[in-house]
Design an enzyme around this catalytic site. Structure first.
Site, short mmCIF file in Angstrom:
data_model
loop_
_atom_site.label_atom_id
_atom_site.label_comp_id
_atom_site.label_asym_id
_atom_site.label_seq_id
_atom_site.Cartn_x
_atom_site.Cartn_y
_atom_site.Cartn_z
N PRO A 95 0.82 -1.22 0.00
CA PRO A 95 0.00 0.00 0.00
C PRO A 95 0.85 1.27 0.00
CG PRO A 95 -0.61 -1.47 1.82
CD PRO A 95 0.62 -2.02 1.21
N GLU A 122 3.38 -8.10 8.78
CA GLU A 122 3.43 -6.63 8.79
C GLU A 122 4.24 -6.10 7.61
OE1 GLU A 122 1.33 -5.34 11.04
OE2 GLU A 122 1.11 -7.49 11.41
N ARG A 160 -3.64 -9.69 -20.13
CA ARG A 160 -4.73 -9.41 -21.08
C ARG A 160 -4.38 -8.32 -22.09
NH1 ARG A 160 -8.38 -5.80 -20.40
NH2 ARG A 160 -10.16 -7.13 -20.91
N ASP A 175 -10.87 -1.04 -27.11
CA ASP A 175 -9.97 0.00 -27.57
C ASP A 175 -10.25 1.39 -26.99
OD1 ASP A 175 -8.66 -0.56 -30.92
OD2 ASP A 175 -7.79 -0.68 -28.92
#
Ligand code: 4HQ
Length: 262
Positions: A95, A122, A160, A175
């Site tokens: 994060p 942690e 992908r 697109d």
């Protein structure tokens, strides 16, 4: 070109879904990308296979040891070089990283190999981050139980976009919406059979067979959706010069139609 990703993880089984399900599986079977997992436990230096320890300074939870992770990363990069590829840059999912977006996905496709480091507990010893991690990437401003699902999300997004992974129709269809960061818009609504569901009819234009009308309607729906749900993305599209005069004329008529995101 074939891509190779090496993942450092205490839970290599989690990555099986990428090679056994859907579009990512097919691409893997076709040799478009390869996956190698490395369990830091196999590089632990004591007989108990310790990979974590208590944090200096106290506090809850455990911290992953630098040494087994460094050795696992070394082994992965060595293997990549043996395979004739450059040693991949090391990405730590956390994060604290920069938020992943489509532009970053596309730019990472310039690299044929990467090493993805998945933390648990942690997190990992800061000195490992300082010495071997090249980049930190976050999936979003929330906390996962580990970096694995973030790494899998990154891999899915990468795969992908690789050439020849999606069929022509799918790649053509995405697109105009692919890159919300460089002027793309949110997707338009989609409908399939039946023509009436839960008392709601399919918008008649989609049954008209008039492809110009359908394209205009879809564009306008995408503009409306982006205006109401993600005005920030609409502003970016405008700054990127992606809005036509027809788009602007349509939007000018809509200033009363802004609905808050429920
Ligand atoms: N974690 N985006 C804590 C994440 C995360 C995220 C991964 C949890 C790292 C130590 N990773 N571990 N958000 O929450 O990527």
């Amino acid at each position: 070109m074939t891509y190779r990703y090496d993942v450092i993880t205490l839970f290599p089984e989690m990555f099986g879904v990428l090679t056994t399900c859907g579009v990512t599986r097919r691409a893997h079977e076709r040799g478009i990308w390869q996956l190698q997992t490395w369990n830091p436990r196999q590089f632990a230096s004591d007989r108990y296979k310790t990979i974590d320890d208590r944090p200096y300074g106290g506090g809850p939870g455990m911290v992953m040891l630098a040494q087994p992770l460094a050795q696992a990363i070394d082994a992965a990069q060595h293997d990549q070089r043996v395979a004739g590829l450059p040693a991949g840059r090391v990405i730590y999912l956390s994060p604290q990283g920069r938020r992943l977006d489509h532009a970053r996905v596309v730019s990472l496709l310039a690299e044929p190999s990467l090493v993805l480091l998945c933390g648990r507990y942690e997190g990992v010893d800061e000195r490992l981050l300082n010495t071997v991690v090249d980049e930190e990437i976050s999936l979003g401003d929330f906390v996962l139980s580990g970096g694995e699902i973030a790494a899998m999300a990154l891999l899915d997004a990468l795969i992908r976009q690789m050439p020849d992974v999606l069929n022509d129709a799918a790649s053509a269809a995405q697109d105009s919406f692919a890159d919300v960061t460089t002027g793309g818009l949110l997707d338009c609504p989609h409908y399939t059979r039946p023509e009436v569901y839960a008392g709601q009819a399919v918008p008649p234009v989609l049954l008209s067979g008039n492809h110009a009308d359908i394209a205009r309607w879809r564009r306008q729906q995408a503009l409306l959706s982006t205006l109401s749900k993600r005005p920030d993305i609409l502003a970016r599209a405008r700054e990127a010069g992606q809005l036509t005069q027809a788009d602007e004329r349509f939007l000018a008529l809509q200033s009363s139609a802004i609905k808050p995101n429920p």
